[in-house]
Design a protein around this motif. Structure first.
Motif, PDB file in Angstrom:
ATOM      1  N   GLY A   1       1.091   4.087  -2.778  1.00 22.25           N
ATOM      2  CA  GLY A   1       0.849   5.606  -2.456  1.00 22.25           C
ATOM      3  C   GLY A   1      -0.751   6.161  -2.583  1.00 22.25           C
ATOM      4  O   GLY A   1      -1.483   5.261  -3.414  1.00 22.25           O
ATOM      5  N   LYS A   2      -0.795   7.204  -2.252  1.00 16.75           N
ATOM      6  CA  LYS A   2      -2.216   7.693  -2.340  1.00 16.75           C
ATOM      7  C   LYS A   2      -2.664   7.922  -3.654  1.00 16.75           C
ATOM      8  O   LYS A   2      -1.734   8.589  -4.426  1.00 16.75           O
ATOM      9  N   GLU A   3      -3.680   7.404  -4.133  1.00 22.87           N
ATOM     10  CA  GLU A   3      -4.323   7.351  -5.521  1.00 22.87           C
ATOM     11  C   GLU A   3      -3.288   6.835  -6.333  1.00 22.87           C
ATOM     12  O   GLU A   3      -3.177   7.409  -7.672  1.00 22.87           O
TER      13      GLU A   3
ATOM     14  N   ARG B   1      -0.040   7.348  -6.496  1.00 20.83           N
ATOM     15  CA  ARG B   1       0.984   8.479  -6.872  1.00 20.83           C
ATOM     16  C   ARG B   1       2.461   7.858  -6.851  1.00 20.83           C
ATOM     17  O   ARG B   1       3.214   8.116  -8.030  1.00 20.83           O
ATOM     18  N   ASN B   2       2.893   7.056  -6.008  1.00 19.24           N
ATOM     19  CA  ASN B   2       4.209   6.784  -6.100  1.00 19.24           C
ATOM     20  C   ASN B   2       4.507   5.744  -7.165  1.00 19.24           C
ATOM     21  O   ASN B   2       5.535   5.824  -7.896  1.00 19.24           O
TER      22      ASN B   2
ATOM     23  N   GLY C   1       0.668  -1.195   0.082  1.00 23.49           N
ATOM     24  CA  GLY C   1       0.086  -0.218   0.055  1.00 23.49           C
ATOM     25  C   GLY C   1       0.809   1.392   0.071  1.00 23.49           C
ATOM     26  O   GLY C   1       0.580   2.278  -0.728  1.00 23.49           O
ATOM     27  N   ARG C   2       1.848   1.389   0.727  1.00 19.68           N
ATOM     28  CA  ARG C   2       2.929   2.379   0.856  1.00 19.68           C
ATOM     29  C   ARG C   2       3.645   2.516  -0.670  1.00 19.68           C
ATOM     30  O   ARG C   2       4.169   3.460  -1.014  1.00 19.68           O
TER      31      ARG C   2
END
Length: 541
Positions: A290-292, A294-295, A286-287
């Motif tokens: 990234g949010k939406e 993005r990563n 999940g990290r």
């Protein structure tokens, strides 16, 4: 560690004789100190020392006497560390792991990159008694035409004066920083987060190379340790590979493996695309995204690759990893791999720091003993390693469901509880297929003994209730941590020995006794608690 002792010398041997001996065989050495009947010689590095030992010890006669060459280790430094040489290059890590575990608890195993055809490892046992037993029992141990050669290597910790110890209460044994030099703080040691990738099974032979020369070249050029888990998931189309090294070393080794596969594909006219597949624990993914997303999008844009991640539905209790598929050129995939692993390492380090802060808040459960963020060693693992890794290895820990079993590090030893606590013994009855009993017991009971020693539990197989029973009961007695380890290895062994189909999840019946006073909490109001556990674990009650 690079100072050698030369023994059984004739009194007529001169300094010129010894120097000529090394010169004729082109052995790099430094200063030579000749005494009556023996000598000391300095070598520039560990590889040079190993070459001298392998070339001369027991093989060369000087003035009528066969000389002996070994590490010069003062008695005070003959403690927990040993070196094992002349290991068959084709020997599986699982076999070596089992052999080492028979003689004591191993804290760390480090593969030494050498130019010899056989393998060399440095082993750190938990106690000097275990190391002494291993030397006595394993020195000369025969593997086909190979006889193991074992020596003490200097253990600097053995000569260090322990820091202030409280006058009262149990003595606390400080966590060791495996592989660090004296005076180096564990907090500054880089965490060993191995790179795990999947490769098509048909390319495994090319990656290993004839007599292991190709993979040996990869490890030497990238200063990495590479474990190819050929026995995992028998019959599967892909095999996992674990790479232990620095971030740059992992990237370099990964790129070399990709290049080997692409070359083999050209030679064999394999037309399908060969993507890079990275395995990552689900708790980190999940990290990474990234949010939406993005990563992940940023990595794709910067490297010119296409990245997809396997579905959550593919996860099971014993397969907690998700597959990150990267498509692009070899160079692009290598760049993407470096960025992906950077994010995974950051996630792991953050979790590790958080776990370290919370460890003392749960006194009833020893996280270090359980294997969460542990070295992965039954003993090796880290990890790591560890399979791995240089990290420790453990061929079975990849089946466990916690990040520490996959990403091992010696630095997390600091998370050990500051006190020992006697844990209540539990009894679990696990039912296995009757035909699997032999695999669990092993030849002359070695497998079940090793399993019991690894888990720290009593493991017994109850007699069959009849001649045609389809299941046998395994009685496991031990702490919650020991139960977790024992059951995990039994599940792994059944999968490894193909008692279940490659795509079939291992499901066994287990009977667990709980105090009557706790039964209500286990069941929950209206059975909600037990139903929730059944649904989340895919079990039946």
């Amino acid at each position: 560690m690079n100072k050698l002792y030369i023994g059984n010398l004739s009194s007529s041997v001169t300094l010129a004789d010894i120097q000529q001996l090394f010169g004729e065989r082109k052995l790099a050495v430094g200063q030579v100190l000749l005494k009556s009947g023996y000598a000391f010689v300095d070598c520039p590095d560990e590889n040079a020392a190993i070459r001298v030992i392998e070339a001369l010890s027991g093989k060369v006669e000087l003035h009528g006497k066969v000389i002996e060459v070994d590490y010069s280790v003062p008695k005070k430094q003959r403690s927990r560390k040993i070196q094992i040489r002349n290991i068959p290059p084709h020997l599986q890590w699982e076999v070596l792991d089992g052999l080492l575990a028979q003689h004591g608890t191993v804290e760390n195993v480090e593969q030494v990159n050498t130019e010899s055809e056989t393998a060399v490892v440095n082993v750190t046992y938990e106690t000097k008694e275990h190391a002494k037993t291993a030397i006595e029992k394993l020195n000369g141990h025969q593997f086909e035409t190979y006889a193991l050669k074992i020596s003490y290597i200097p253990d600097q910790e053995a000569t260090q004066v322990p820091a202030h110890r409280p006058r009262r209460g149990p003595a606390v044994r400080p966590a060791r920083d495996h592989g660090s030099s004296p005076g180096t703080s564990a907090s500054h040691k880089l965490l060993d987060v191995p790179l795990r990738i999947l490769v098509p099974t048909q390319f495994v032979g090319a990656i290993i190379g004839k007599e292991g020369l190709t993979i040996k070249s990869v490890t030497q050029q990238t200063q990495s340790k590479v474990d190819i888990h050929r026995k995992e998931n028998a019959g599967a189309a892909e095999k996992p590979i674990t790479i232990h090294s620095s971030a740059g070393g992992c990237t370099a080794a990964c790129q070399m493996i990709l290049e080997i596969m692409h070359k083999e594909a050209q030679d064999t006219k394999f037309t399908e695309e060969i993507p890079l597949k990275i395995l990552a624990h689900d708790s980190f993914v999940g990290r990474l995204i990234g949010k939406e997303g993005r990563n992940l999008k940023k990595i794709e844009q910067e490297t010119g690759t296409k990245i997809t991640i396997s579905s959550l539905h593919d996860l099971t209790l014993y397969n907690p990893e998700r597959t990150i598929t990267v498509k692009g050129s070899v160079e692009a995939c290598s760049k993407a791999q470096a960025e992906i692993m950077k994010k995974l390492r950051e996630a792991y380090e953050n979790d590790l720091a958080a776990m370290n802060q919370q460890a003392n808040l749960i006194p009833g459960l020893n996280l270090n003993a359980l294997g969460i963020f542990s070295s992965g060693m039954p003993v090796l693992p880290s990890t790591g390693r560890t399979r791995g890794m240089v990290g420790s290895y453990n061929p079975f820990m990849s089946q466990l469901c916690y990040p520490g079993a996959l990403y091992s590090t010696a630095a997390v030893g600091a998370m050990a509880q500051p006190y020992t606590q006697a844990l209540e013994q539990e009894i679990v009855h696990l039912f296995i297929p009757t035909q699997a009993v032999g695999a669990i017991i092993g030849k002359k009971g070695q497998q079940i003994k090793q399993l019991s020693r690894f888990a720290g539990a009593s493991i017994k197989i109850a007699p069959a209730e009849g001649p045609e029973v389809s299941e046998r009961m395994v009685i496991i007695t031990g702490s919650p941590e020991a139960q977790f380890k024992a059951q995990g290895r039994i599940y792994g062994k059944l999968k490894e020995e193909n008692f279940f189909n490659p795509k079939e999840e291992v499901k066994l019946e287990a009977n667990i006794k709980v105090p009557s006073s706790a039964a209500g909490r286990v069941i929950g109001k209206g059975g909600k608690t037990v139903r929730r556990g059944v649904l989340s674990r895919g079990a039946s009650s």
